[in-house]
Write a protein that holds these residues in place. Structure first.
Motif, PDB file in Angstrom:
ATOM      1  N   PRO A  88       1.702  -7.144  -0.113  1.00 49.32           N
ATOM      2  CA  PRO A  88       1.240  -5.953   0.619  1.00 49.32           C
ATOM      3  C   PRO A  88      -0.228  -5.606   0.366  1.00 49.32           C
ATOM      4  N   SER A 131      -1.420  -9.937   3.635  1.00 47.32           N
ATOM      5  CA  SER A 131      -0.503  -8.832   3.930  1.00 47.32           C
ATOM      6  C   SER A 131      -0.366  -8.722   5.436  1.00 47.32           C
ATOM      7  N   ASP A 134      -0.093  -2.356   5.985  1.00 42.95           N
ATOM      8  CA  ASP A 134      -0.014  -1.437   4.849  1.00 42.95           C
ATOM      9  C   ASP A 134       1.329  -0.720   4.793  1.00 42.95           C
ATOM     10  N   TYR A 135       2.345  -1.482   4.472  1.00 46.96           N
ATOM     11  CA  TYR A 135       3.696  -0.960   4.243  1.00 46.96           C
ATOM     12  C   TYR A 135       4.392  -1.993   3.387  1.00 46.96           C
ATOM     13  N   VAL A 136       5.494  -1.608   2.753  1.00 46.10           N
ATOM     14  CA  VAL A 136       6.147  -2.531   1.826  1.00 46.10           C
ATOM     15  C   VAL A 136       7.489  -2.995   2.384  1.00 46.10           C
TER      16      VAL A 136
END
Ligand code: SAH
Length: 224
Positions: A88, A131, A134-136
């Motif tokens: 990420p 990545s 921007d999130y997991v």
């Protein structure tokens, strides 16, 4: 092109490559996607690939040894352009990175799970970290499939019309213009007249204007 995807959950990665464009790309021999089961490289009897974090805290950490063994085994068979860890906090994946990777021969995509991999994997075994936003996610498998998909569709011969990928969003710094197909009118909703005019230059001009207008409305940053 040859892509190895290292994962503890092979099934999760296999399905995107067993249908449609990505499957055809493999049948045509344009790419090989090899899903590598990391558990096969674990040396302990339960075939584990993770352990508790030093210093405590929630979440398991993927151990370095099976990953190192696996990458070394793959490297004994071919020379890799990049060993990419899906993460990420890696470089944000964009069309320009897909374009760049599509020119490579051999790639490894390493999928993490749980809290991620032991930091020494990142320091010593990978060449790049990517990545997809921007999130997991719970694992790197879906991210690896996203990257591989975006790269494979750019390989010459994968799309039936070679020029198709070039007219997609982000290739010329613009998003794509709207597209329509039959019927020309549906519930009173009409297709723009120019597309039915049979006038290629006018259609091209309209598409270009639409692409600029859309880019200004949706991705103004691309026009800077
Ligand atoms: N603890 C980590 C998250 C681990 S998520 C952190 O806070 O940064 C578990 C795994 O999923 C990661 O090792 C990575 O391989 C994958 N992953 C999660 N989100 C991702 C993303 N946005 N892009 C690429 N891979 C991702």
């Amino acid at each position: 092109m040859h892509i190895d995807i290292i994962t503890t959950l092979p099934k999760l990665v296999e399905s995107p490559f067993s249908d449609s464009i990505l499957k055809r790309a493999q049948t045509k021999g344009l790419v090989t996607v090899n899903v590598v089961d990391l558990r096969a490289y674990s040396t302990n009897k339960h075939r584990t690939t993770d352990d508790y974090a030093f210093g405590g805290g929630a979440g398991m950490v993927m151990t370095i040894e099976p990953i190192d063994n696996c990458i070394n085994d793959l490297k004994s068979k071919r020379t890799y352009d990049e060993v990419i860890y899906m993460s990420p906090d890696g470089e944000l994946f964009q069309q320009s990175i897909a374009n760049e990777l599509s020119l490579k021969q051999n790639l490894i995509l390493l999928c993490g799970h749980y809290k991620g991999v032991d930091e020494r994997v990142r320091e010593h075994l990978v060449t790049r970290e990517i990545s997809i936003g921007d999130y997991v996610l719970s694992g790197g498998e879906l991210a690896a499939a996203v990257v591989a998909d975006a790269v494979i569709r750019l390989l010459p011969g994968v799309l039936s019309d070679e020029t198709s990928a070039l007219s997609d969003s982000f290739q010329a710094g613009l998003v794509a213009p709207p597209v329509y197909t039959r019927p020309a009118e549906y519930k009173g909703w009409k297709v723009p007249d120019v597309l039915l005019s049979g006038h290629p230059a006018k259609i091209e001009e309209w598409r270009h204007d639409q692409a600029i207008e859309r880019t200004r409305a949706r991705r103004p940053g691309l026009l800077d």
